[in-house]
Enzyme design. Sequence first.
Site: not given
Length: 213
Positions: A40, A45-47, A50
């Site tokens: 998401k 974690g995804c930030t 990225a």
Amino acid sequence: MPIPQTGNPAPDFQLKDQNGNDVKLSQLRGKNVVLYFYPKDNTPGCTREACDFRDEHSALGAAGAVVLGVSPDDARSHQKFATKFSLPFPLLVDPGNQVAGSYGVWGEKSLYGRTFLGITRATFLIDTEGKVARVWPKVKVDGHVQEILATLKGGAPAEEPKKPSATKKAAPTKKVVAKKAAPAKKAVAKKPAPAKKAVPMKKMAARKSAARR
């Protein structure tokens, strides 16, 4: 569907990115493609993941790789996410999670006792011929991008130095201190008693006669 294995052709796809541009995998032949799936936009974690791809984007490009991100979010969410963190690579919109399904990363997940459908964080390295070169099926964010770079450069990622185990230090051995022997007492020779002087016989006789008187 099962996850494509190393050496197999990567499933082809055509998707739009956050800006409405078409991205087709087969048109990227001749380049290595880092295709990463994440749960998401704008989550911790995804930030981090990225931003790691962003920070190493030049190095990945120098190694001949193109980075593509995919999540269940729509174009508007992708655009906000990419703008907020200055992401220099496409974030693809996957309607119905069809591409995620073809790569075997869309399915049932569980979290805190709750079951739901979602994406497993995974990365595929697709080689210049469109074949799967390597799969990271369950990605741990920390150090992941560095591992991809090491793979592109043809070497194994360097291992983190192991921290020395906290073993208890052995107690220093006590020095055995020999007790000093008490100094031997000097033998003091007793002085012999002064010998009594012998009294001459004449004086003895005189004394005896004086005593009789």
